[in-house]
Design a protein around this motif. Structure first.
Motif, mmCIF file in Angstrom:
data_model
loop_
_atom_site.group_PDB
_atom_site.id
_atom_site.type_symbol
_atom_site.label_atom_id
_atom_site.label_comp_id
_atom_site.label_asym_id
_atom_site.label_seq_id
_atom_site.Cartn_x
_atom_site.Cartn_y
_atom_site.Cartn_z
ATOM 1 N N ARG A 19 0.839 -1.203 0.000
ATOM 2 C CA ARG A 19 0.000 0.000 0.000
ATOM 3 C C ARG A 19 0.876 1.255 0.000
ATOM 4 O O ARG A 19 2.066 1.194 0.274
ATOM 5 C CB ARG A 19 -0.929 0.003 1.219
ATOM 6 C CG ARG A 19 -1.920 -1.165 1.190
ATOM 7 C CD ARG A 19 -2.743 -1.244 2.449
ATOM 8 N NE ARG A 19 -1.867 -1.368 3.606
ATOM 9 C CZ ARG A 19 -2.119 -0.827 4.795
ATOM 10 N NH1 ARG A 19 -3.220 -0.127 5.007
ATOM 11 N NH2 ARG A 19 -1.278 -0.996 5.791
ATOM 12 N N GLU A 23 -1.501 5.066 3.637
ATOM 13 C CA GLU A 23 -2.214 3.882 4.126
ATOM 14 C C GLU A 23 -1.380 3.164 5.192
ATOM 15 O O GLU A 23 -1.900 2.734 6.221
ATOM 16 C CB GLU A 23 -2.501 2.918 2.972
ATOM 17 C CG GLU A 23 -3.431 3.477 1.921
ATOM 18 C CD GLU A 23 -3.522 2.571 0.726
ATOM 19 O OE1 GLU A 23 -4.560 1.905 0.574
ATOM 20 O OE2 GLU A 23 -2.537 2.519 -0.061
ATOM 21 N N HIS A 28 -0.943 -0.757 9.883
ATOM 22 C CA HIS A 28 -0.376 -1.901 9.163
ATOM 23 C C HIS A 28 -0.160 -3.060 10.136
ATOM 24 O O HIS A 28 -0.267 -2.885 11.343
ATOM 25 C CB HIS A 28 0.943 -1.518 8.489
ATOM 26 C CG HIS A 28 1.945 -0.970 9.442
ATOM 27 N ND1 HIS A 28 2.021 0.377 9.754
ATOM 28 C CD2 HIS A 28 2.897 -1.569 10.193
ATOM 29 C CE1 HIS A 28 2.988 0.569 10.637
ATOM 30 N NE2 HIS A 28 3.536 -0.604 10.917
ATOM 31 N N ARG A 62 -4.798 -3.168 0.579
ATOM 32 C CA ARG A 62 -6.044 -2.850 1.273
ATOM 33 C C ARG A 62 -7.098 -3.940 1.065
ATOM 34 O O ARG A 62 -7.709 -4.404 2.003
ATOM 35 C CB ARG A 62 -6.587 -1.502 0.795
ATOM 36 C CG ARG A 62 -7.868 -1.067 1.504
ATOM 37 C CD ARG A 62 -8.270 0.343 1.065
ATOM 38 N NE ARG A 62 -9.376 0.816 1.864
ATOM 39 C CZ ARG A 62 -10.652 0.682 1.508
ATOM 40 N NH1 ARG A 62 -10.969 0.071 0.377
ATOM 41 N NH2 ARG A 62 -11.611 1.142 2.286
ATOM 42 N N LEU A 109 -6.866 2.413 6.236
ATOM 43 C CA LEU A 109 -7.308 3.558 5.450
ATOM 44 C C LEU A 109 -7.789 3.091 4.090
ATOM 45 O O LEU A 109 -7.224 2.223 3.491
ATOM 46 C CB LEU A 109 -6.136 4.534 5.296
ATOM 47 C CG LEU A 109 -6.404 5.860 4.606
ATOM 48 C CD1 LEU A 109 -7.401 6.686 5.406
ATOM 49 C CD2 LEU A 109 -5.101 6.629 4.479
#
Length: 109
Positions: A19, A23, A28, A62, A109
């Motif tokens: 990502r 993000e 993470h 994502r 995100l």
């Protein structure tokens, strides 16, 4: 495309998060290697230096689209790589920990 379900990932499995920076900073998987897809070709050497030589690379984004592209590229290079089905959205939804850049609880995100 080889895939793996989030629930089937062993603790400590090698994760490559592709990502983008915003993000990643929001949240993470702890311990994942971050190489954004937009920088992947230029930073490929970081992966080969960091990834276990005899282990599988689990590629995550994502939702699974960008990671599928990177996983396919890695497989074409002869590397044992799989796409994490559903990506970080499923990771978080199944209760796996998500941390921000400071190690605090993060979000996808």
């Amino acid at each position: 495309m080889p895939t793996v379900e989030v629930g089937d990932l062993a603790d400590g499995a090698f994760l490559l998060d592709v990502r983008e920076d915003d993000e990643w900073q929001a949240g993470h998987a702890a311990g994942a290697l971050h190489i954004p897809i937009s920088e992947f070709v230029a930073r490929y050497g970081e992966l080969t230096e960091t990834a276990p030589q005899d282990g599988r690379i689990h590629v995550i984004c994502r939702s699974g689209s960008r990671s599928a592209q990177v996983a396919m590229y890695l497989v074409q290079q002869g590397i044992d790589a799989v796409n994490v089905d559903g990506g970080m959205q499923v990771w978080a939804a199944t209760g796996r920990p998500v941390v921000d850049d400071k190690g605090q609880p993060g979000f996808v995100l």
